[in-house]
Write a protein that holds these residues in place. Structure first.
Motif, PDB file in Angstrom:
ATOM      1  N   UNK A 154      -6.080  -1.199   6.736  1.00 45.69           N
ATOM      2  CA  UNK A 154      -5.010  -1.076   5.744  1.00 45.69           C
ATOM      3  C   UNK A 154      -4.209   0.186   6.041  1.00 45.69           C
ATOM      4  N   UNK A 155      -2.904   0.058   6.084  1.00 45.56           N
ATOM      5  CA  UNK A 155      -2.014   1.188   6.363  1.00 45.56           C
ATOM      6  C   UNK A 155      -0.917   1.242   5.316  1.00 45.56           C
ATOM      7  N   UNK A 199      -3.711   3.505  -2.888  1.00 45.35           N
ATOM      8  CA  UNK A 199      -2.854   3.076  -3.991  1.00 45.35           C
ATOM      9  C   UNK A 199      -2.098   1.817  -3.585  1.00 45.35           C
ATOM     10  N   UNK A 200      -1.795   0.994  -4.576  1.00 47.87           N
ATOM     11  CA  UNK A 200      -1.073  -0.254  -4.353  1.00 47.87           C
ATOM     12  C   UNK A 200       0.053  -0.339  -5.371  1.00 47.87           C
ATOM     13  N   UNK A 201       1.260  -0.625  -4.895  1.00 43.70           N
ATOM     14  CA  UNK A 201       2.428  -0.751  -5.772  1.00 43.70           C
ATOM     15  C   UNK A 201       2.724  -2.218  -6.031  1.00 43.70           C
ATOM     16  N   UNK A 202       2.926  -2.549  -7.301  1.00 44.29           N
ATOM     17  CA  UNK A 202       3.419  -3.872  -7.676  1.00 44.29           C
ATOM     18  C   UNK A 202       4.755  -3.675  -8.371  1.00 44.29           C
ATOM     19  N   UNK A 203       5.668  -4.650  -8.228  1.00 45.48           N
ATOM     20  CA  UNK A 203       7.012  -4.550  -8.785  1.00 45.48           C
ATOM     21  C   UNK A 203       7.277  -5.685  -9.760  1.00 45.48           C
ATOM     22  N   UNK A 255       0.846  -1.190   0.000  1.00 39.63           N
ATOM     23  CA  UNK A 255       0.000   0.000   0.000  1.00 39.63           C
ATOM     24  C   UNK A 255       0.882   1.241   0.000  1.00 39.63           C
ATOM     25  N   UNK A 256       0.549   2.210  -0.855  1.00 38.55           N
ATOM     26  CA  UNK A 256       1.363   3.414  -1.004  1.00 38.55           C
ATOM     27  C   UNK A 256       1.007   4.544  -0.053  1.00 38.55           C
ATOM     28  N   UNK A 290      -1.312   1.272  -8.737  1.00 39.83           N
ATOM     29  CA  UNK A 290      -2.707   0.966  -9.051  1.00 39.83           C
ATOM     30  C   UNK A 290      -3.604   1.711  -8.063  1.00 39.83           C
ATOM     31  N   UNK A 291      -4.664   2.296  -8.572  1.00 40.21           N
ATOM     32  CA  UNK A 291      -5.655   2.955  -7.721  1.00 40.21           C
ATOM     33  C   UNK A 291      -6.719   1.911  -7.381  1.00 40.21           C
TER      34      UNK A 291
END
Length: 142
Positions: free
Chosen positions: A95-96, A50-54, A31-32, A78-79
């Motif tokens: 969620x944090x 927002x969520x970051x994928x790598x 989570x961003x 990703x939103x």
């Protein structure tokens, strides 16, 4: 059950053709920012984060894991929007930023008008399942 998704025939109702289709997304990432809850007039609230994928890969010619070449990484943001009442509230509460989570849902393409009155396009993941993988040892499927 799987046959329903693989069938090539279409169901016909009058002149309307109904075909089966699928819009499904699965994301695993971090989570961003802490989620926010918004409510647009006349609509139900929504939790947004927002969520970051790598994605990682090795550059160079070597196919040996210990071989030469640099490791490159690309982060995609990703939103995520959560509308389901129970899931929306739990997500907002637990969620944090930095939490590792798994999100299932569908992809949605839309438009909005920004504060400068410019029309912009937005891609959003509409979550219908969130699995908490970290943050205080909480491992719960909602």
């Amino acid at each position: 059950v799987l046959r329903q998704f693989v069938r090539h025939e279409s169901d016909t109702v009058g002149s309307l053709v109904l075909e089966r289709s699928m819009n499904r997304v699965q994301l695993l990432g971090r989570v961003g920012q802490d989620p926010i809850m918004r409510q647009v007039e006349g609509r139900n609230p929504v939790t947004i984060f927002s969520l970051a994928t790598n994605e990682m890969w090795r550059t160079g010619d070597s196919e040996v894991p210990q071989g030469g070449g640099d490791i490159s990484q690309k982060t995609t943001w990703h939103r995520i929007s959560v509308f389901r009442p129970g899931l929306r509230d739990v997500t907002y509460q637990y969620v944090k930023k930095g939490s590792r989570i798994f999100v299932e849902g569908k992809i949605d393409y839309g438009e909005y008008t920004d504060k400068n009155n410019v029309r912009r396009q937005a891609t959003t993941i509409i979550a219908d399942n969130v699995i908490f993988l970290s943050d205080g040892g909480m491992k719960e499927k909602v």
